[in-house]
Design an enzyme around this catalytic site. Structure first.
Site, PDB file in Angstrom:
ATOM      1  N   GLU A 112       0.820  -1.219   0.000  1.00 44.75           N
ATOM      2  CA  GLU A 112       0.000   0.000   0.000  1.00 44.75           C
ATOM      3  C   GLU A 112       0.857   1.273   0.000  1.00 44.75           C
ATOM      4  O   GLU A 112       2.068   1.225   0.247  1.00 44.75           O
ATOM      5  CB  GLU A 112      -0.942   0.009   1.204  1.00 44.75           C
ATOM      6  CG  GLU A 112      -0.234   0.075   2.547  1.00 44.75           C
ATOM      7  CD  GLU A 112      -1.099   0.684   3.648  1.00 44.75           C
ATOM      8  OE1 GLU A 112      -1.555   1.840   3.479  1.00 44.75           O
ATOM      9  OE2 GLU A 112      -1.294   0.011   4.680  1.00 44.75           O
TER      10      GLU A 112
ATOM     11  N   ASP B 140     -17.481   5.166  13.709  1.00 46.43           N
ATOM     12  CA  ASP B 140     -16.225   5.168  12.953  1.00 46.43           C
ATOM     13  C   ASP B 140     -15.682   3.741  12.829  1.00 46.43           C
ATOM     14  O   ASP B 140     -15.007   3.219  13.727  1.00 46.43           O
ATOM     15  CB  ASP B 140     -15.197   6.087  13.625  1.00 46.43           C
ATOM     16  CG  ASP B 140     -13.975   6.303  12.743  1.00 46.43           C
ATOM     17  OD1 ASP B 140     -13.837   5.608  11.714  1.00 46.43           O
ATOM     18  OD2 ASP B 140     -13.150   7.172  13.088  1.00 46.43           O
TER      19      ASP B 140
ATOM     20  N   SER C 244     -13.555   1.453  10.036  1.00 48.86           N
ATOM     21  CA  SER C 244     -12.766   1.590   8.809  1.00 48.86           C
ATOM     22  C   SER C 244     -13.374   0.787   7.660  1.00 48.86           C
ATOM     23  O   SER C 244     -13.835  -0.349   7.845  1.00 48.86           O
ATOM     24  CB  SER C 244     -11.341   1.094   9.057  1.00 48.86           C
ATOM     25  OG  SER C 244     -10.627   1.086   7.840  1.00 48.86           O
ATOM     26  N   ALA C 245     -13.328   1.381   6.482  1.00 50.33           N
ATOM     27  CA  ALA C 245     -13.766   0.681   5.265  1.00 50.33           C
ATOM     28  C   ALA C 245     -12.904  -0.554   4.995  1.00 50.33           C
ATOM     29  O   ALA C 245     -13.306  -1.438   4.236  1.00 50.33           O
ATOM     30  CB  ALA C 245     -13.709   1.632   4.074  1.00 50.33           C
ATOM     31  N   ASP C 246     -11.738  -0.638   5.652  1.00 49.82           N
ATOM     32  CA  ASP C 246     -10.877  -1.821   5.465  1.00 49.82           C
ATOM     33  C   ASP C 246     -11.624  -3.112   5.814  1.00 49.82           C
ATOM     34  O   ASP C 246     -11.425  -4.152   5.179  1.00 49.82           O
ATOM     35  CB  ASP C 246      -9.629  -1.747   6.364  1.00 49.82           C
ATOM     36  CG  ASP C 246      -8.659  -0.643   5.956  1.00 49.82           C
ATOM     37  OD1 ASP C 246      -8.881  -0.002   4.910  1.00 49.82           O
ATOM     38  OD2 ASP C 246      -7.684  -0.425   6.707  1.00 49.82           O
TER      39      ASP C 246
ATOM     40  N   LYS D 251      -3.495  -1.778  15.874  1.00 48.27           N
ATOM     41  CA  LYS D 251      -3.059  -1.004  17.046  1.00 48.27           C
ATOM     42  C   LYS D 251      -4.220  -0.837  18.002  1.00 48.27           C
ATOM     43  O   LYS D 251      -5.376  -0.743  17.575  1.00 48.27           O
ATOM     44  CB  LYS D 251      -2.635   0.389  16.593  1.00 48.27           C
ATOM     45  CG  LYS D 251      -1.378   0.389  15.772  1.00 48.27           C
ATOM     46  CD  LYS D 251      -0.811   1.795  15.731  1.00 48.27           C
ATOM     47  CE  LYS D 251       0.459   1.811  14.922  1.00 48.27           C
ATOM     48  NZ  LYS D 251       0.216   2.145  13.520  1.00 48.27           N
TER      49      LYS D 251
ATOM     50  N   LYS E  10      -5.395  10.804   1.068  1.00 46.04           N
ATOM     51  CA  LYS E  10      -5.583   9.406   1.470  1.00 46.04           C
ATOM     52  C   LYS E  10      -6.815   8.893   0.735  1.00 46.04           C
ATOM     53  O   LYS E  10      -7.885   9.483   0.831  1.00 46.04           O
ATOM     54  CB  LYS E  10      -5.775   9.394   2.985  1.00 46.04           C
ATOM     55  CG  LYS E  10      -6.031   8.038   3.602  1.00 46.04           C
ATOM     56  CD  LYS E  10      -6.127   8.198   5.126  1.00 46.04           C
ATOM     57  CE  LYS E  10      -7.027   7.144   5.713  1.00 46.04           C
ATOM     58  NZ  LYS E  10      -7.392   7.450   7.105  1.00 46.04           N
TER      59      LYS E  10
HETATM   60  N1  PSU Z   1      -3.127   1.577  10.807  1.00 45.47           N
HETATM   61  C1  PSU Z   1      -1.793   1.589  11.007  1.00 45.47           C
HETATM   62  N2  PSU Z   1      -1.015   2.158  10.069  1.00 45.47           N
HETATM   63  C2  PSU Z   1      -1.528   2.697   8.919  1.00 45.47           C
HETATM   64  C3  PSU Z   1      -2.929   2.650   8.713  1.00 45.47           C
HETATM   65  C4  PSU Z   1      -3.677   2.094   9.671  1.00 45.47           C
HETATM   66  O1  PSU Z   1      -1.323   1.122  12.034  1.00 45.47           O
HETATM   67  O2  PSU Z   1      -0.777   3.219   8.087  1.00 45.47           O
HETATM   68  C5  PSU Z   1      -3.499   3.204   7.431  1.00 45.47           C
HETATM   69  C6  PSU Z   1      -3.744   2.073   6.432  1.00 45.47           C
HETATM   70  O3  PSU Z   1      -3.557   2.578   5.122  1.00 45.47           O
HETATM   71  C7  PSU Z   1      -5.197   1.756   6.658  1.00 45.47           C
HETATM   72  C8  PSU Z   1      -5.765   3.134   6.921  1.00 45.47           C
HETATM   73  O4  PSU Z   1      -5.831   1.127   5.567  1.00 45.47           O
HETATM   74  O5  PSU Z   1      -4.768   3.788   7.694  1.00 45.47           O
HETATM   75  C9  PSU Z   1      -7.085   3.080   7.636  1.00 45.47           C
HETATM   76  O6  PSU Z   1      -7.620   4.358   7.725  1.00 45.47           O
HETATM   77  P1  PSU Z   1      -9.102   4.573   8.269  1.00 45.47           P
HETATM   78  O7  PSU Z   1      -9.050   4.153   9.714  1.00 45.47           O
HETATM   79  O8  PSU Z   1      -9.385   6.028   8.108  1.00 45.47           O
HETATM   80  O9  PSU Z   1      -9.982   3.670   7.462  1.00 45.47           O
HETATM   81 MN    MN Z   2     -12.627   6.108   9.891  1.00 44.64          MN
END
Ligand code: PSU
Ligand code: MN
Length: 308
Positions: free
Chosen positions: A26, A140, A142-144, A161, A88
């Site tokens: 990524e 909140d 994550s879309a992940d 984390k 991002k």
């Molecule tokens: N968590 C980490 N390091 C990162 C990310 C998440 O410990 O770099 C990054 C990754 O790219 C992850 C994104 O896909 O943040 C998630 O962001 P959000 O929570 O806004 O979906």
């Molecule tokens: Mn988010």
């Protein structure tokens, strides 16, 4: 077709056509996850490690509105130097960024989308997004996690984390049918530390076992991804109390400053880095290397399964 917007680098294309192992990487970790120049050094070292372990690296980003699977050194340097000025890019960001010919740093979500379009099955990173603490009111998530539910890519990370609610993150993944595997461990690692107090679904101990489980999942037509959590090597793991103290302080600060939306994760990560100094950066780099090695070996096993 999304494919109309996809550029696969020649080396990556040749490897895929020949059924050779490829590992996706990524770019949010480059532009938003680490300071320059360590971000560029790390990204290039990761690519080298993947090659040394017998696979072809494909770092993924949006460049001038093109979905890129495989970047040049100059493109990686550009993403690292430009840092936070590169937006991002999660799933919802792709339409406008591509329509306007803009750049985007790919999160786990968009790296999975583009890897899958290109035909890449294995992806190595540091940490994934998840269900944030307090998500029962902020929503909140994550879309992940949604992408892991739907897109058939194996994501190899060092766990999540504890800026996140790890218990709720596991519940969400269970609901969406995503297997959470511990590599050589029964316990979910928490990125900087090898332990979290939470159990994974299954412990698997070799790249061949990881590849087989993912291969079988796809062959059964279940679709969706698989999450492999690989604990940080002992010698680089951090003191749990020190890291948790920094995480709590970062979360309090984010609340005070009214940080929300896509800024939350980068804000917390940057804050923790400030509070823990160079230690956490070095741990972060080492765990990414560790995941890259495992991903290359697993991609090789998967490639040989696909040939049979
Ligand atoms: N968590 C980490 N390091 C990162 C990310 C998440 O410990 O770099 C990054 C990754 O790219 C992850 C994104 O896909 O943040 C998630 O962001 P959000 O929570 O806004 O979906
Ligand atoms: Mn988010």
């Amino acid at each position: 077709m999304l494919n109309k917007y996809l550029d696969i680098a020649p080396e990556v294309k040749a490897a895929l056509d020949a059924g050779k192992p490829v590992v996706a990487l990524e770019s949010t970790i480059i532009s938003h996850g680490m300071p320059y120049p360590q971000n560029v050094e790390t990204a290039l070292n990761v690519e080298k490690l993947i090659r040394d372990n017998g696979a072809v690296p494909a770092t993924i980003a949006v460049i001038k509105g093109r979905l890129k699977a495989g970047l040049s050194e100059a493109e990686i340097d550009y993403l690292g130097k430009t840092g936070h000025a590169v937006p991002k890019a999660s799933r919802r960001d792709l339409p406008v960024l591509v329509a306007q010919g803009r750049d985007g740093a790919c999160t786990v979500t968009t790296t999975m989308i583009i890897a899958n379009l290109a035909g890449i099955k294995v992806f190595a990173t540091g940490g994934i997004g998840g269900v944030h603490r307090g998500a029962e009111t902020t929503m909140d998530v994550s879309a992940d996690l949604e992408e892991l539910a739907h897109t058939p890519v194996m994501v190899i990370c060092a766990g999540a984390k504890s800026i996140l609610d790890l218990g709720l993150t596991l519940e969400y993944l269970e609901t969406h049918g995503v297997p959470v595997i511990g590599y050589g461990t029964e316990e979910l690692p928490a990125f900087y530390t090898r332990k979290s107090g939470f159990k994974v679904d299954y412990e698997l101990d070799t790249p061949a076992e990881l590849a087989k489980a993912f291969h079988v999942k796809q062959e059964m037509g279940l679709g969706g991804g698989m999450l492999v959590t690989n604990p940080i090597p002992e010698e680089y793991s951090m003191d749990a109390d020190a890291i948790n103290k920094a995480i709590d302080e970062a979360i309090t600060d984010a609340k005070k400053q009214g940080i929300h939306g896509k800024e939350t994760t980068p804000f917390l990560l940057a804050k923790i880095k400030d509070l823990t100094g160079g230690d956490s950066l070095n741990s972060n780099i080492q765990l990414v290397y560790n995941n890259a090695r495992l991903a290359a070996k697993t991609a090789a096993e998967l490639a040989s399964l696909a040939k049979n």
